[in-house]
Scaffold this motif. Structure first.
Motif, PDB file in Angstrom:
ATOM      1  N   THR A 288     -17.910 -25.209 -10.311  1.00 20.99           N
ATOM      2  CA  THR A 288     -18.395 -26.504  -9.817  1.00 20.99           C
ATOM      3  C   THR A 288     -19.899 -26.633 -10.021  1.00 20.99           C
ATOM      4  O   THR A 288     -20.389 -27.686 -10.438  1.00 20.99           O
ATOM      5  CB  THR A 288     -18.008 -26.655  -8.325  1.00 20.99           C
TER       6      THR A 288
ATOM      7  N   HIS B  79     -20.537 -27.454 -13.636  1.00 21.53           N
ATOM      8  CA  HIS B  79     -20.208 -28.864 -13.941  1.00 21.53           C
ATOM      9  C   HIS B  79     -21.365 -29.767 -13.523  1.00 21.53           C
ATOM     10  O   HIS B  79     -21.749 -30.673 -14.251  1.00 21.53           O
ATOM     11  CB  HIS B  79     -18.963 -29.311 -13.158  1.00 21.53           C
ATOM     12  N   ARG B  80     -21.908 -29.510 -12.348  1.00 21.14           N
ATOM     13  CA  ARG B  80     -22.991 -30.370 -11.834  1.00 21.14           C
ATOM     14  C   ARG B  80     -24.252 -30.224 -12.699  1.00 21.14           C
ATOM     15  O   ARG B  80     -24.925 -31.200 -13.002  1.00 21.14           O
ATOM     16  CB  ARG B  80     -23.318 -30.005 -10.381  1.00 21.14           C
TER      17      ARG B  80
ATOM     18  N   GLY C  17      -3.993 -27.737  -9.179  1.00 22.16           N
ATOM     19  CA  GLY C  17      -4.875 -27.314 -10.275  1.00 22.16           C
ATOM     20  C   GLY C  17      -4.437 -25.980 -10.848  1.00 22.16           C
ATOM     21  O   GLY C  17      -4.202 -25.029 -10.097  1.00 22.16           O
TER      22      GLY C  17
ATOM     23  N   THR D 217      -5.431 -25.886  -2.656  1.00 24.19           N
ATOM     24  CA  THR D 217      -6.111 -26.675  -3.684  1.00 24.19           C
ATOM     25  C   THR D 217      -7.159 -25.814  -4.387  1.00 24.19           C
ATOM     26  O   THR D 217      -7.891 -25.055  -3.745  1.00 24.19           O
ATOM     27  CB  THR D 217      -6.791 -27.919  -3.073  1.00 24.19           C
TER      28      THR D 217
ATOM     29  N   THR E  61      -8.973 -27.218  -7.467  1.00 28.13           N
ATOM     30  CA  THR E  61      -9.310 -28.072  -8.621  1.00 28.13           C
ATOM     31  C   THR E  61     -10.809 -28.215  -8.864  1.00 28.13           C
ATOM     32  O   THR E  61     -11.213 -28.554  -9.969  1.00 28.13           O
ATOM     33  CB  THR E  61      -8.753 -29.499  -8.427  1.00 28.13           C
ATOM     34  N   GLY E  62     -11.627 -28.037  -7.836  1.00 31.86           N
ATOM     35  CA  GLY E  62     -13.048 -28.365  -7.969  1.00 31.86           C
ATOM     36  C   GLY E  62     -13.247 -29.878  -7.965  1.00 31.86           C
ATOM     37  O   GLY E  62     -14.333 -30.374  -8.237  1.00 31.86           O
ATOM     38  N   ASN E  63     -12.176 -30.620  -7.653  1.00 32.23           N
ATOM     39  CA  ASN E  63     -12.234 -32.088  -7.627  1.00 32.23           C
ATOM     40  C   ASN E  63     -12.043 -32.552  -6.182  1.00 32.23           C
ATOM     41  O   ASN E  63     -11.832 -31.741  -5.287  1.00 32.23           O
ATOM     42  CB  ASN E  63     -11.137 -32.641  -8.533  1.00 32.23           C
ATOM     43  N   ARG E  64     -12.094 -33.855  -5.949  1.00 34.45           N
ATOM     44  CA  ARG E  64     -11.951 -34.366  -4.586  1.00 34.45           C
ATOM     45  C   ARG E  64     -10.592 -35.049  -4.390  1.00 34.45           C
ATOM     46  O   ARG E  64      -9.915 -35.391  -5.349  1.00 34.45           O
ATOM     47  CB  ARG E  64     -13.087 -35.340  -4.263  1.00 34.45           C
ATOM     48  N   ASP E  65     -10.229 -35.240  -3.107  1.00 36.05           N
ATOM     49  CA  ASP E  65      -9.053 -36.047  -2.729  1.00 36.05           C
ATOM     50  C   ASP E  65      -7.753 -35.568  -3.383  1.00 36.05           C
ATOM     51  O   ASP E  65      -6.953 -36.379  -3.857  1.00 36.05           O
ATOM     52  CB  ASP E  65      -9.276 -37.531  -3.096  1.00 36.05           C
ATOM     53  N   ILE E  66      -7.548 -34.280  -3.436  1.00 43.90           N
ATOM     54  CA  ILE E  66      -6.300 -33.760  -4.006  1.00 43.90           C
ATOM     55  C   ILE E  66      -5.174 -33.967  -2.988  1.00 43.90           C
ATOM     56  O   ILE E  66      -4.045 -34.286  -3.346  1.00 43.90           O
ATOM     57  CB  ILE E  66      -6.454 -32.255  -4.358  1.00 43.90           C
TER      58      ILE E  66
ATOM     59  N   GLU F 299     -11.561 -31.351  -1.214  1.00 44.22           N
ATOM     60  CA  GLU F 299     -10.245 -31.384  -1.891  1.00 44.22           C
ATOM     61  C   GLU F 299      -9.163 -31.879  -0.927  1.00 44.22           C
ATOM     62  O   GLU F 299      -8.224 -32.551  -1.314  1.00 44.22           O
ATOM     63  CB  GLU F 299      -9.901 -30.008  -2.462  1.00 44.22           C
TER      64      GLU F 299
END
Ligand code: NAI
Length: 414
Positions: free
Chosen positions: A152, A155-156, A213, A267, A269-274, A298
């Motif tokens: 993460t 990515h940022r 993920g 979770t 994923t390193g993403n949000r709202d999973i 997540e």
């Protein structure tokens, strides 16, 4: 832990550090070399990492190399106060991390770490680099580089670089093969389950485990759930990874569907709202939700709290939300379950991740890097793998001259 005197805390932390150190032969070798060569003499290193025993071994390795080090946490729930207390007894090391600190205390500690006027940073999630670029810009001219530990964070930072906003060099430590192939996969695979099992004290066998993920962390979590006897369901948005998950033997489906059948959700994923509103509505009563991705976004806790008619702590690190008469249990407030409800990755994998950090810092100190995100040099990766194999008593084959020519020459072969 808070009932202990400072001296008892220091002793408890020291025991933890020594235990971890016994299982970190690569870092110990690097430390022995650093003690002789002092490659970091004159450097000041600011760190924001999970403050626990393995990290402490890294911190002491950097100090053994001649650096002055200041460290704080990169997550309010992952600090172990006894380890922090032990670190504060070491020469040239100051630790500002505190378990369960408020948001204000968390950012205050980040400022304190930066007050040493560092020339090198080490982040897990890029908090220091963000703070430097947004509020402590006076520090930028002196900084020769930083290391970033996790997916993460990278990515940022790549996002910042694309926008022309990254004004320093950063080594993408996560992307070294001896990091993500082991730490993210086998480390998260084991420690996430350790955190979940010790927190719930429930059986994994026979449960339906939904893994959000199928990246490096996800495949570790899925592999170990499978080994523990669970039925594993994977959710993905990447067709190739979804296909890999299927051919690795797992069921693949959208989360909307998985929400209805899962007993335990992890979770990664390193993403949000999973996991969010629609999913909470569909879950079975008693569902257990955990996150092993970097940030606590997540699982949409804000929505869950709004939907819940009641909320209570039913066991240490488990909050039960009642939604439409059904119980939904969230572990460690949706923060990294392996660190917030466990001791993090096993020492043997952090040995390799932190060997990359230590050698990465040395590389930054010895080379002038341009601004931007850089790969860890291949030689560092191979050296870490070679030392690790040696520590495990494993010898491998080497190419003969004839084999090398065969591999390199397009005219050879029939
Ligand atoms: P990765 O990039 O290899 O995997 C993430 C996967 O999630 C990808 O396959 C992606 O397609 C998938 N994904 C993204 N959005 C999704 C969605 N909405 N639904 C389903 N799948 C989705 O990343 P990696 O290395 O596995 O890291 C994942 C996260 O874990 C990151 O936040 C990383 O920083 C963190 N991490 C946590 C560790 C721990 O100790 N718990 C250790 C290492 C990394």
């Amino acid at each position: 832990m808070t009932d202990l005197s400072l001296k008892e805390m220091q002793e408890s932390g020291r025991l933890k550090i020594e235990w971890a150190r016994n299982y970190m032969p690569v870092l110990n070798q690097i430390r022995a070399d650093f003690e002789k060569e002092k490659p970091l003499a004159g450097h000041k290193i600011a760190m924001a990492l999970h403050v626990e025993a393995k990290t402490a071994v890294l911190v002491e390795t950097l100090a053994a190399g001649g650096a002055i080090v200041a460290i704080t946490g990169c997550n309010p729930l992952s600090t172990q106060d006894d380890v922090a207390a032990a670190l504060n007894t070491s020469e040239n090391i100051t630790c500002f991390a505190k378990y369960d600190c408020t948001n204000e205390e968390y950012y205050d500690a980040i400022d304190k770490v930066l007050d040493i006027d560092p020339d090198i940073t080490i982040d897990d999630g890029a908090d220091l680099i963000f703070k430097i670029h947004k509020e402590r810009r006076d520090l930028i001219p002196k900084i020769i580089g930083g290391c970033e530990e996790t997916t993460t964070g990278i990515h940022r930072l790549v996002g910042m670089e694309k926008d022309g906003a990254l004004e320093m060099a950063v080594l993408a430590v996560n992307d070294a093969k001896t990091k993500f192939l082991f730490d993210n996969r086998y480390g998260t695979g084991q420690s996430a389950w350790d955190g979940i099992m010790r927190t719930t004290n429930l059986l994994v066998a026979g449960k339906t485990v939904v893994v959000g993920g199928y990246g490096w962390c996800g495949r570790g979590v899925a592999m170990r759930a499978d080994g523990l006897g669970a039925e594993v369901v994977v959710t993905e948005i990447d067709p190739v990874r979804a296909l890999e998950a299927r051919m690795d033997g797992y069921r693949v489906m959208p989360m909307e569907q998985a929400a209805e059948i899962g007993d335990l959700f992890v979770t990664t994923t390193g993403n949000r709202d999973i996991l969010t509103e629609n999913h909470f509505k569909k879950m079975k009563s008693g569902a257990i939700l955990a996150n092993a991705g970097h940030f606590n976004v997540e699982i949409d806790l804000e929505v869950l709290k709004k939907m819940a008619t009641s909320e209570k702590t039913v066991r240490k690190n488990i909050k039960e939300y009642v939604v439409g008469g059904k119980k939904i249990n969230v572990l460690a407030d949706g923060r990294l379950v392996n660190l917030a409800a466990g001791d993090g990755h096993p020492a043997e994998v952090m040995d390799m991740s932190f060997a990359n950090q230590a050698l990465g810092v040395k590389y930054i100190a010895e080379n002038k890097l341009s601004n931007g995100v850089h790969k860890v040099p291949e030689e560092i990766d191979s050296y870490v793998a070679m030392l690790k194999l040696k520590s495990m008593g494993i010898v491998i084959d080497t190419l003969t001259e004839k084999q090398r020519n065969y591999m390199d020459d397009w005219e050879e072969g029939t």
